[in-house]
Design an enzyme around this catalytic site. Structure first.
Site, PDB file in Angstrom:
ATOM      1  N   TYR A  60     -16.267  54.717  82.454  1.00 46.82           N
ATOM      2  CA  TYR A  60     -17.459  53.741  82.699  1.00 46.82           C
ATOM      3  C   TYR A  60     -18.546  54.643  82.541  1.00 46.82           C
ATOM      4  O   TYR A  60     -19.630  54.240  81.742  1.00 46.82           O
ATOM      5  CB  TYR A  60     -17.560  53.030  83.809  1.00 46.82           C
ATOM      6  CG  TYR A  60     -16.956  51.717  83.897  1.00 46.82           C
ATOM      7  CD1 TYR A  60     -15.534  51.661  84.066  1.00 46.82           C
ATOM      8  CD2 TYR A  60     -17.459  50.772  83.228  1.00 46.82           C
ATOM      9  CE1 TYR A  60     -14.665  50.406  83.967  1.00 46.82           C
ATOM     10  CE2 TYR A  60     -17.014  49.289  83.105  1.00 46.82           C
ATOM     11  CZ  TYR A  60     -15.530  49.393  83.186  1.00 46.82           C
ATOM     12  OH  TYR A  60     -14.720  48.034  82.848  1.00 46.82           O
TER      13      TYR A  60
ATOM     14  N   GLN B 277     -21.671  38.033  76.438  1.00 48.41           N
ATOM     15  CA  GLN B 277     -20.569  38.545  76.970  1.00 48.41           C
ATOM     16  C   GLN B 277     -20.515  40.246  77.062  1.00 48.41           C
ATOM     17  O   GLN B 277     -19.678  40.604  77.808  1.00 48.41           O
ATOM     18  CB  GLN B 277     -19.150  38.301  76.034  1.00 48.41           C
ATOM     19  CG  GLN B 277     -18.922  36.595  75.939  1.00 48.41           C
ATOM     20  CD  GLN B 277     -17.923  36.596  74.806  1.00 48.41           C
ATOM     21  OE1 GLN B 277     -16.533  36.510  75.177  1.00 48.41           O
ATOM     22  NE2 GLN B 277     -18.396  36.524  73.472  1.00 48.41           N
TER      23      GLN B 277
ATOM     24  N   ASP C 208     -24.091  45.471  78.140  1.00 44.90           N
ATOM     25  CA  ASP C 208     -25.003  46.496  77.702  1.00 44.90           C
ATOM     26  C   ASP C 208     -26.783  46.435  78.051  1.00 44.90           C
ATOM     27  O   ASP C 208     -27.246  47.434  77.889  1.00 44.90           O
ATOM     28  CB  ASP C 208     -24.784  47.002  76.273  1.00 44.90           C
ATOM     29  CG  ASP C 208     -25.078  45.852  75.362  1.00 44.90           C
ATOM     30  OD1 ASP C 208     -24.692  45.735  74.221  1.00 44.90           O
ATOM     31  OD2 ASP C 208     -26.041  44.974  75.704  1.00 44.90           O
TER      32      ASP C 208
ATOM     33  N   HIS D 100     -20.446  38.728  81.720  1.00 44.25           N
ATOM     34  CA  HIS D 100     -19.446  39.784  81.881  1.00 44.25           C
ATOM     35  C   HIS D 100     -20.213  40.767  82.891  1.00 44.25           C
ATOM     36  O   HIS D 100     -19.596  41.694  83.048  1.00 44.25           O
ATOM     37  CB  HIS D 100     -18.759  39.966  80.939  1.00 44.25           C
ATOM     38  CG  HIS D 100     -17.674  39.321  80.382  1.00 44.25           C
ATOM     39  ND1 HIS D 100     -17.355  38.995  79.237  1.00 44.25           N
ATOM     40  CD2 HIS D 100     -17.103  38.237  80.986  1.00 44.25           C
ATOM     41  CE1 HIS D 100     -16.388  38.291  78.789  1.00 44.25           C
ATOM     42  NE2 HIS D 100     -16.538  37.595  79.992  1.00 44.25           N
TER      43      HIS D 100
ATOM     44  N   CYS E 296     -21.208  47.271  95.619  1.00 44.92           N
ATOM     45  CA  CYS E 296     -20.322  48.059  96.506  1.00 44.92           C
ATOM     46  C   CYS E 296     -18.930  47.052  96.706  1.00 44.92           C
ATOM     47  O   CYS E 296     -19.029  45.798  96.603  1.00 44.92           O
ATOM     48  CB  CYS E 296     -21.129  47.790  97.885  1.00 44.92           C
ATOM     49  SG  CYS E 296     -20.009  48.116  99.486  1.00 44.92           S
TER      50      CYS E 296
ATOM     51  N   CYS F 154     -22.265  51.400 103.604  1.00 46.92           N
ATOM     52  CA  CYS F 154     -21.384  51.197 104.625  1.00 46.92           C
ATOM     53  C   CYS F 154     -20.083  52.428 103.820  1.00 46.92           C
ATOM     54  O   CYS F 154     -18.891  52.629 104.499  1.00 46.92           O
ATOM     55  CB  CYS F 154     -20.660  49.860 104.089  1.00 46.92           C
ATOM     56  SG  CYS F 154     -19.847  49.636 102.603  1.00 46.92           S
TER      57      CYS F 154
ATOM     58  N   GLY G 102     -21.351  37.346  66.704  1.00 47.54           N
ATOM     59  CA  GLY G 102     -20.435  38.483  67.083  1.00 47.54           C
ATOM     60  C   GLY G 102     -19.278  38.524  68.123  1.00 47.54           C
ATOM     61  O   GLY G 102     -19.168  39.415  68.847  1.00 47.54           O
TER      62      GLY G 102
ATOM     63  N   ASN H  29     -20.708  35.998  61.877  1.00 45.30           N
ATOM     64  CA  ASN H  29     -19.652  37.092  62.187  1.00 45.30           C
ATOM     65  C   ASN H  29     -19.027  37.676  60.714  1.00 45.30           C
ATOM     66  O   ASN H  29     -18.999  36.621  59.780  1.00 45.30           O
ATOM     67  CB  ASN H  29     -18.552  36.574  62.876  1.00 45.30           C
ATOM     68  CG  ASN H  29     -17.337  37.475  63.337  1.00 45.30           C
ATOM     69  OD1 ASN H  29     -17.333  38.525  62.778  1.00 45.30           O
ATOM     70  ND2 ASN H  29     -17.015  37.337  64.657  1.00 45.30           N
TER      71      ASN H  29
ATOM     72  N   ALA I 245     -24.964  40.762  62.004  1.00 48.83           N
ATOM     73  CA  ALA I 245     -25.800  40.042  62.891  1.00 48.83           C
ATOM     74  C   ALA I 245     -27.258  40.428  62.589  1.00 48.83           C
ATOM     75  O   ALA I 245     -28.184  39.969  62.425  1.00 48.83           O
ATOM     76  CB  ALA I 245     -25.521  39.959  64.261  1.00 48.83           C
TER      77      ALA I 245
END
Ligand code: OAD
Length: 254
Positions: A71, A105, A108, A123, A131, A156, A193, A219, A237
């Site tokens: 990530y 979706q 970014d 998403h 956390c 925590c 897209g 698309n 796009a």
């Protein structure tokens, strides 16, 4: 391959007359910003890893450090990326439409950086941390980002995770409700897209169609949605959307 002008005109007329436009974007709208689409081959270092393994609660539980490294590398792409003309065109459409709901979706944040407001992040967002114990979003100072290989909650001590939806996880309730309501209420659904393969996001267009909405798809490639679309605009796009806005003309959509 350019879409014929008559198709652009037909799509522009639908948008101009729309009472409520629901837009759903996928990874394709960020492709021209240099962010690989989800089903592109993984870039470089990550070519030998399967995102379907890494972007899951099981993958994180098994090797949180590997998932965090993946990530952090994706966050680097996102931080370096800039919105492209497709993002800016949708931000402008949002200003000119009677009503527009933008559901993405993508994780970014490029729609917001292009000026779109009230973006429904179906998403989540890759630049936010959450956390794993208390489930709320944690703001980490930018200088902290990318340092700790296993960041922990200052409150925590539990592991932090990216605030994104992993495979097998549910869509955040607020995003689900907002997107469902917009799909059921809109009279024009603009799909941009996305391969239209992943549910429940892919079901939004079907919900709009059941409610009588007209569907426009942007698309370069055909998708499962194409056969149901009133207008298929075959192209990137970053080119098609500015062309659509130009055809809306100064009259806007109101
Ligand atoms: P995909 O990678 O499945 O599909 C990207 C789509 O963008 C394809 O249909 C391409 O043809 C199209 N495309 C490529 N370049 C484009 C361009 N310049 N302009 C317009 N379209 C272009 O990505 P998504 O459909 O977004 O879920 O994937 C949906 C979800 O599947 C993702 O959000 C992710 C993944 O599993 C989660 O992470 C939960």
């Amino acid at each position: 391959m350019e879409s014929p002008p008559e198709l652009i005109d037909r799509a522009a007329a639908l948008l101009r007359d729309a009472r409520h436009i629901c837009v759903l974007t996928g990874a394709g709208i960020s492709a021209e910003s240099g962010i690989p689409t989800f089903r592109d081959a993984q870039q470089g270092l990550w070519a030998s890893y399967d995102p379907m393994q890494l972007a899951t609660p099981e993958g994180f539980a098994e090797d949180p450090e590997l998932v965090w490294r993946w990530y952090e590398s994706r966050r680097e792409y996102v931080r370096k990326a800039q919105p492209n003309p497709g993002h800016y065109a949708l931000a402008e459409l949002g200003l000119r439409a009677r009503k527009l709901t933008l559901v993405t979706q993508n994780v970014d944040g490029l729609h917001q950086r292009a000026g779109s407001s009230e973006v429904v992040e179906y998403h989540g967002n890759i630049l936010r941390d959450r956390c794993t114990a208390e489930q709320f979003v944690v703001d980490r100072a930018p200088e902290e980002a990318g340092t700790a290989t296993l960041p922990r909650c200052a409150g925590c001590g539990a592991l932090l995770r990216p605030d994104v939806v992993w495979f097998g996880e549910i869509i955040p309730r607020q995003a689900l409700l907002l997107a469902d309501a917009a799909a059921a209420d809109c009279d024009v659904f603009l799909s941009v897209g996305t391969s239209s393969l992943v549910y429940p996001a892919a079901g939004l267009a079907e919900s709009a169609l059941r409610a009588g909405a007209r569907v426009i798809e942007v698309n370069p490639n055909p998708t499962d949605l194409s056969r149901l679309a009133d207008v298929q605009l075959r192209g990137p796009a970053g080119t098609v959307l500015p062309g659509l806005l130009a055809r809306l003309g100064a009259s806007g959509t109101s």
